[in-house]
Design an enzyme around this catalytic site. Structure first.
Site, mmCIF file in Angstrom:
data_model
loop_
_atom_site.group_PDB
_atom_site.id
_atom_site.type_symbol
_atom_site.label_atom_id
_atom_site.label_comp_id
_atom_site.label_asym_id
_atom_site.label_seq_id
_atom_site.Cartn_x
_atom_site.Cartn_y
_atom_site.Cartn_z
ATOM 1 N N PRO A 37 0.712 -1.357 0.069
ATOM 2 C CA PRO A 37 0.077 0.132 0.025
ATOM 3 C C PRO A 37 0.855 1.233 0.181
ATOM 4 O O PRO A 37 1.861 1.281 0.854
ATOM 5 C CB PRO A 37 -0.728 -0.013 1.487
ATOM 6 C CG PRO A 37 -0.081 -1.118 2.218
ATOM 7 C CD PRO A 37 0.811 -1.899 1.380
ATOM 8 N N MET A 38 0.594 2.397 -1.007
ATOM 9 C CA MET A 38 1.227 3.254 -0.924
ATOM 10 C C MET A 38 0.549 4.420 -1.066
ATOM 11 O O MET A 38 -0.283 4.560 -2.255
ATOM 12 C CB MET A 38 2.512 3.334 -2.140
ATOM 13 C CG MET A 38 3.767 2.434 -1.728
ATOM 14 S SD MET A 38 5.142 2.226 -2.591
ATOM 15 C CE MET A 38 4.497 1.296 -4.088
ATOM 16 N N GLN B 274 -6.682 -1.083 2.623
ATOM 17 C CA GLN B 274 -6.106 -0.861 3.711
ATOM 18 C C GLN B 274 -6.942 0.375 4.614
ATOM 19 O O GLN B 274 -6.939 1.399 3.937
ATOM 20 C CB GLN B 274 -4.818 -0.396 3.504
ATOM 21 C CG GLN B 274 -4.233 -0.489 5.077
ATOM 22 C CD GLN B 274 -2.507 0.067 4.900
ATOM 23 O OE1 GLN B 274 -2.256 1.236 4.537
ATOM 24 N NE2 GLN B 274 -1.572 -0.815 5.183
ATOM 25 N N CYS C 242 2.105 2.977 9.586
ATOM 26 C CA CYS C 242 2.309 4.344 9.265
ATOM 27 C C CYS C 242 2.947 5.241 10.276
ATOM 28 O O CYS C 242 2.494 5.212 11.251
ATOM 29 C CB CYS C 242 1.081 4.959 8.848
ATOM 30 S SG CYS C 242 1.486 6.708 8.224
ATOM 31 N N LYS D 47 -0.757 -4.953 8.339
ATOM 32 C CA LYS D 47 0.665 -4.461 7.981
ATOM 33 C C LYS D 47 1.252 -3.529 9.418
ATOM 34 O O LYS D 47 0.786 -2.552 9.819
ATOM 35 C CB LYS D 47 0.649 -3.671 6.532
ATOM 36 C CG LYS D 47 1.847 -3.160 6.470
ATOM 37 C CD LYS D 47 1.936 -2.896 4.880
ATOM 38 C CE LYS D 47 3.202 -2.164 4.496
ATOM 39 N NZ LYS D 47 3.479 -0.915 4.726
ATOM 40 N N ASN E 145 8.765 -7.105 4.504
ATOM 41 C CA ASN E 145 8.613 -5.982 3.608
ATOM 42 C C ASN E 145 9.914 -5.122 4.155
ATOM 43 O O ASN E 145 10.215 -4.810 4.999
ATOM 44 C CB ASN E 145 7.328 -5.196 3.877
ATOM 45 C CG ASN E 145 7.299 -3.923 3.269
ATOM 46 O OD1 ASN E 145 7.141 -3.047 4.134
ATOM 47 N ND2 ASN E 145 7.464 -3.520 2.070
ATOM 48 N N GLY E 146 10.422 -4.321 3.154
ATOM 49 C CA GLY E 146 11.424 -3.377 3.230
ATOM 50 C C GLY E 146 12.656 -3.729 2.322
ATOM 51 O O GLY E 146 13.199 -4.482 2.424
ATOM 52 N N GLY F 154 7.231 -2.271 -2.424
ATOM 53 C CA GLY F 154 6.898 -0.756 -2.379
ATOM 54 C C GLY F 154 7.732 0.054 -3.548
ATOM 55 O O GLY F 154 7.354 -0.140 -4.746
ATOM 56 N N ARG F 155 8.634 0.574 -3.026
ATOM 57 C CA ARG F 155 9.094 1.671 -4.070
ATOM 58 C C ARG F 155 9.579 1.180 -5.305
ATOM 59 O O ARG F 155 9.948 1.974 -6.062
ATOM 60 C CB ARG F 155 10.355 2.315 -2.987
ATOM 61 C CG ARG F 155 9.762 3.147 -1.812
ATOM 62 C CD ARG F 155 10.737 3.748 -0.917
ATOM 63 N NE ARG F 155 11.176 2.744 0.045
ATOM 64 C CZ ARG F 155 12.203 2.581 0.971
ATOM 65 N NH1 ARG F 155 12.584 3.670 1.114
ATOM 66 N NH2 ARG F 155 12.543 1.706 1.490
HETATM 67 C C1 LIG Z 1 5.199 7.051 -1.211
HETATM 68 C C2 LIG Z 1 4.855 5.897 -0.079
HETATM 69 C C3 LIG Z 1 3.754 5.777 0.318
HETATM 70 C C4 LIG Z 1 3.290 4.933 1.398
HETATM 71 N N1 LIG Z 1 2.103 4.805 1.966
HETATM 72 C C5 LIG Z 1 1.838 3.643 2.745
HETATM 73 C C6 LIG Z 1 0.413 3.492 2.910
HETATM 74 O O1 LIG Z 1 -0.750 4.106 2.729
HETATM 75 N N2 LIG Z 1 0.376 2.299 3.818
HETATM 76 C C7 LIG Z 1 1.189 1.852 4.347
HETATM 77 O O2 LIG Z 1 0.902 0.673 5.025
HETATM 78 N N3 LIG Z 1 2.249 1.967 3.943
HETATM 79 C C8 LIG Z 1 2.460 2.932 3.070
HETATM 80 N N4 LIG Z 1 3.841 3.048 2.741
HETATM 81 C C9 LIG Z 1 5.110 2.246 3.233
HETATM 82 C C10 LIG Z 1 5.367 0.958 2.296
HETATM 83 O O3 LIG Z 1 4.185 0.256 2.066
HETATM 84 C C11 LIG Z 1 6.368 -0.068 2.676
HETATM 85 O O4 LIG Z 1 6.201 -0.533 3.962
HETATM 86 C C12 LIG Z 1 7.646 0.804 2.673
HETATM 87 O O5 LIG Z 1 7.918 1.681 1.511
HETATM 88 C C13 LIG Z 1 8.838 -0.152 2.738
HETATM 89 O O6 LIG Z 1 8.897 -1.111 1.627
HETATM 90 P P1 LIG Z 1 9.775 -0.787 0.274
HETATM 91 O O7 LIG Z 1 11.328 -0.755 0.909
HETATM 92 O O8 LIG Z 1 9.463 -1.898 -0.781
HETATM 93 O O9 LIG Z 1 9.427 0.451 -0.256
HETATM 94 C C14 LIG Z 1 4.416 4.061 1.826
HETATM 95 C C15 LIG Z 1 5.689 4.268 1.389
HETATM 96 C C16 LIG Z 1 5.951 5.054 0.321
HETATM 97 C C17 LIG Z 1 7.200 5.033 -0.451
#
Ligand SMILES: Cc1cc2nc3c(=O)[nH]c(=O)nc-3n(C[C@H](O)[C@H](O)[C@H](O)COP(=O)(O)O)c2cc1C
Length: 330
Positions: free
Chosen positions: A18-19, A72, A102, A141, A204-205, A228-229
């Site tokens: 979720p982002m 979510q 978050c 999450k 995740n991460g 995510g990213r």
């Molecule tokens: C732009 C952005 C928005 C995000 N929004 C959410 C969100 O709405 N809900 C959530 O659980 N995590 C959110 N996250 C966290 C990501 O879901 C994830 O946990 C985090 O980026 C680490 O994973 P990654 O290294 O694969 O990016 C967000 C991250 C980014 C970069």
């Protein structure tokens, strides 16, 4: 096989994280086409939902083609969360996910998101009440803990499982870390290695290469990776990971034609869904990644992110194809 409730997924599924402002229906659809096994909406405020705030309810839209999809929600008030479950159910998602991770101040200051990591009893009781309130699988999450000294994720995960949580995705950072440092997957592996755990544990991460996804699967023994990213403006990441798992080799990067086609469809789906102005505006963040690495692209990138109407952006994309169509991505 990995199961979230009754939803059957392939071995080591890849989940689109979720982002906020990123994981909208057009982007989720593109990721799904490219191999994401489960996709999640961005987080939606339970307080916003129960007040019918237009911004929140629009986030509930889902396309048939992206299933299975999780919506979510976040919040810390039992009543609001339960009412939100009822509202969310009407959109027909496959999963309802609770955001207990978050880190941003405006969310944690209300005890929501990662704020709840300071009150594990509340985290568990909210989850339990939501599980009892719906037939849909409730997933969670979260992060490792509030800070380094208060990591109790093994105990937390077990308690969430015991009240009926269907799967848990854990970002390998604490709230105190925000996005700094490296994600630590070791505590996530400890959760998975707890002999009492039987629900899927997703890591995740920092999964930003097929090799890292493989490490998460083979060295850390997790049940799937939430990404995510690495997928922002690059939905092909999912198929690249899958190709690597199947063949041990790297799949060729998407061609210019595929990138243009994805950018066009992304824009069209966004405009259809959000309307011309917002659709054009909110697709902008993706272009830099779609066309990353092309030399002398600055002028075009600039035009892609400043052109105000979709016809104009489509025109720029045509020009990009004409000029860079033969560019080989490595
Ligand atoms: C732009 C952005 C928005 C995000 N929004 C959410 C969100 O709405 N809900 C959530 O659980 N995590 C959110 N996250 C966290 C990501 O879901 C994830 O946990 C985090 O980026 C680490 O994973 P990654 O290294 O694969 O990016 C967000 C991250 C980014 C970069």
């Amino acid at each position: 096989m990995v199961k979230i409730g009754d939803i059957e997924l392939p071995d080591f599924p890849l989940l689109l994280a979720p982002m906020e402002d990123v994981s909208d229906p057009p982007f989720r659809a593109l990721c799904k086409e490219q191999g994401a096994d489960v996709v999640y909406t961005e987080f939606i405020s339970s307080e916003g939902l129960i007040r019918d705030a237009a911004k929140s309810t629009m986030k509930l839209d889902i396309y048939e083609k992206e299933r299975p999809v999780g919506i979510q929600i976040f919040g810390a008030n039992l009543d609001s969360m339960l009412k939100s479950v009822e509202i969310v159910e009407k959109s027909g998602p496959d999963i309802i996910d609770i955001n207990f991770g978050c880190p941003v101040k405006k969310v944690v200051s209300k005890g929501a998101g990662a704020g709840i990591l300071k009150d594990i009893d509340l985290m568990v009781s909210l989850t339990e009440a939501m599980v009892k309130h719906t037939k849909l699988p409730i997933t969670v999450k979260t992060r490792l803990g509030w800070d380094h000294d208060s990591i109790k994720i093994v105990e937390v995960a077990e308690r969430l499982q015991d009240v009926g949580c269907a799967s848990i995705a854990i970002h390998g950072r604490t709230r105190a870390q925000m996005y700094k440092g490296e994600a630590d997957w070791r505590p996530i592996a400890e959760v998975k290695n707890n002999p009492r755990m039987h629900i899927p544990v997703f890591g995740n991460g920092d999964v930003d290469s097929p090799e890292k996804a493989m490490l998460m699967r083979d060295e850390f023994g997790l049940d799937g990776a939430m990404i995510g990213r690495a997928s922002i403006g690059y939905p092909w990441f999912f198929r690249e990971v899958k190709h690597y798992f199947e063949t041990g080799t790297h799949r060729a990067k998407p061609t210019m034609e595929e990138r243009i086609e994805a950018a066009r469809r992304h824009l069209q789906m966004s405009v259809d869904w959000k309307g011309e102005r917002l659709g054009v505006f909110e697709t902008r963040r993706h272009y830099a990644n779609y066309f990353r690495g092309i030399p002398h692209f600055k002028e075009y990138r600039q035009r892609l992110v400043t052109t105000d109407d979709s016809a104009g952006v489509f025109q720029v994309l045509d020009e990009v194809y004409e000029k860079f169509g033969d560019y080989q991505f490595v």
